[in-house]
Scaffold this motif. Structure first.
Motif, PDB file in Angstrom:
ATOM      1  N   THR A 181      43.572  44.918  36.629  1.00 28.63           N
ATOM      2  CA  THR A 181      42.578  45.008  37.695  1.00 28.63           C
ATOM      3  C   THR A 181      41.898  46.366  37.605  1.00 28.63           C
ATOM      4  OG1 THR A 181      43.925  43.600  39.156  1.00 28.63           O
ATOM      5  CG2 THR A 181      42.206  44.924  40.199  1.00 28.63           C
ATOM      6  N   LEU A 182      40.585  46.388  37.843  1.00 27.73           N
ATOM      7  CA  LEU A 182      39.855  47.656  37.855  1.00 27.73           C
ATOM      8  C   LEU A 182      38.767  47.566  38.918  1.00 27.73           C
ATOM      9  CD1 LEU A 182      39.580  50.431  36.387  1.00 27.73           C
ATOM     10  CD2 LEU A 182      37.786  49.367  35.001  1.00 27.73           C
ATOM     11  N   ILE A 183      38.793  48.522  39.872  1.00 27.49           N
ATOM     12  CA  ILE A 183      37.767  48.559  40.905  1.00 27.49           C
ATOM     13  C   ILE A 183      37.125  49.938  40.925  1.00 27.49           C
ATOM     14  CG2 ILE A 183      38.955  46.837  42.319  1.00 27.49           C
ATOM     15  CD1 ILE A 183      39.725  49.177  44.220  1.00 27.49           C
ATOM     16  N   ASP A 184      35.889  50.010  41.423  1.00 27.13           N
ATOM     17  CA  ASP A 184      35.220  51.299  41.496  1.00 27.13           C
ATOM     18  C   ASP A 184      35.593  52.022  42.789  1.00 27.13           C
ATOM     19  OD1 ASP A 184      33.656  50.254  43.581  1.00 27.13           O
ATOM     20  OD2 ASP A 184      31.893  49.938  42.320  1.00 27.13           O
ATOM     21  N   ALA A 185      34.984  53.183  43.015  1.00 25.37           N
ATOM     22  CA  ALA A 185      35.346  54.014  44.159  1.00 25.37           C
ATOM     23  C   ALA A 185      35.013  53.347  45.489  1.00 25.37           C
ATOM     24  CB  ALA A 185      34.635  55.363  44.058  1.00 25.37           C
ATOM     25  N   ARG A 186      34.140  52.351  45.462  1.00 27.37           N
ATOM     26  CA  ARG A 186      33.790  51.632  46.692  1.00 27.37           C
ATOM     27  C   ARG A 186      34.592  50.354  46.869  1.00 27.37           C
ATOM     28  NH1 ARG A 186      27.534  50.933  45.823  1.00 27.37           N
ATOM     29  NH2 ARG A 186      28.357  50.470  43.737  1.00 27.37           N
ATOM     30  N   GLY A 187      35.483  50.083  45.923  1.00 29.41           N
ATOM     31  CA  GLY A 187      36.319  48.889  46.022  1.00 29.41           C
ATOM     32  C   GLY A 187      35.749  47.661  45.363  1.00 29.41           C
TER      33      GLY A 187
END
Length: 213
Positions: free
Chosen positions: A35-41
């Protein structure tokens, strides 16, 4: 990469990492990014977005996710109004997803082996199933078992759809034909196999065949 949390599980090491360059957060099991999400989710894994898009296009209302990981797919489906039920073999998956990946606490995650769960699940419970629990180059035994696919077909409602994340290890490995054979004998007709998304992942879309249970 900055390690944020490491948990030893029966199935291997689970780690949460922070990417320095853009502050993205990753869920890693035994060295494999799940799983990979950015700083905003927001989800950063293209194959996850592609799988969710297919389920939403098919207007799935109740979805089973086999392989919860950091919860990105389940969270996206939930936010789109889908009733999501997830399964993961690691007890740490749900709390880590809530703490680091902004997964909503209301998401139900059962700690279980995926094959064991579908064997005992009620028939005709879901409109769609998302399968994504290959976390190494070794193909999961369930993927090569027609009894597993028959159990998946049984929990689907008529015209139900199954989406499989096909890793580069599976598609390019020795088990690809055996996987296709087990899927067919288990009651599914292949509908489409996508081009590669991101790090070699493909999305396989299959439907219950006419003779499925």
């Amino acid at each position: 990469m900055i390690p944020l949390r490491t948990v030893q599980t029966a199935g291997g090491e689970v780690a949460v990492i922070l990417r320095r360059s853009d502050r993205a957060v990753g869920y890693v099991k035994d060295g494999v990014l799940q799983t990979l999400i950015d700083a905003r989710g927001h989800n950063l894994a293209p194959h996850v977005t592609a799988a969710v898009d297919v389920l939403l296009q098919e207007k799935v209302r109740q979805a089973l996710v086999l392989g919860y990981g950091g919860g990105a797919a389940s969270t996206m489906l939930h936010r789109a109004g889908v009733d999501v039920f997830a399964v993961d073999c690691d007890p740490c998956a749900k709390p880590l997803a809530q703490l680091f990946f902004r997964a909503p606490p209301c998401l139900e995650v059962v700690v279980s082996d995926a094959a064991a769960y579908v064997e005992r699940a009620a028939a005709a419970s879901f409109d769609g199933v998302l399968i994504d629990f290959q976390d190494s180059f070794e193909t999961p035994r369930a993927y090569l078992s027609q009894s597993f696919w028959r159990a998946v077909a049984r929990v689907l409602r008529p015209r139900g759809m199954v989406i499989v994340n096909v890793t580069r290890w599976l598609h390019g490995g020795r088990d690809w034909r055996a996987f296709q054979g087990a899927l067919g004998l288990g009651g599914f007709d292949a509908v489409a196999l996508s081009d590669e998304h991101g790090a070699g992942n493909r999305i396989l879309v299959s439907a219950r065949g006419a003779t499925s249970p």
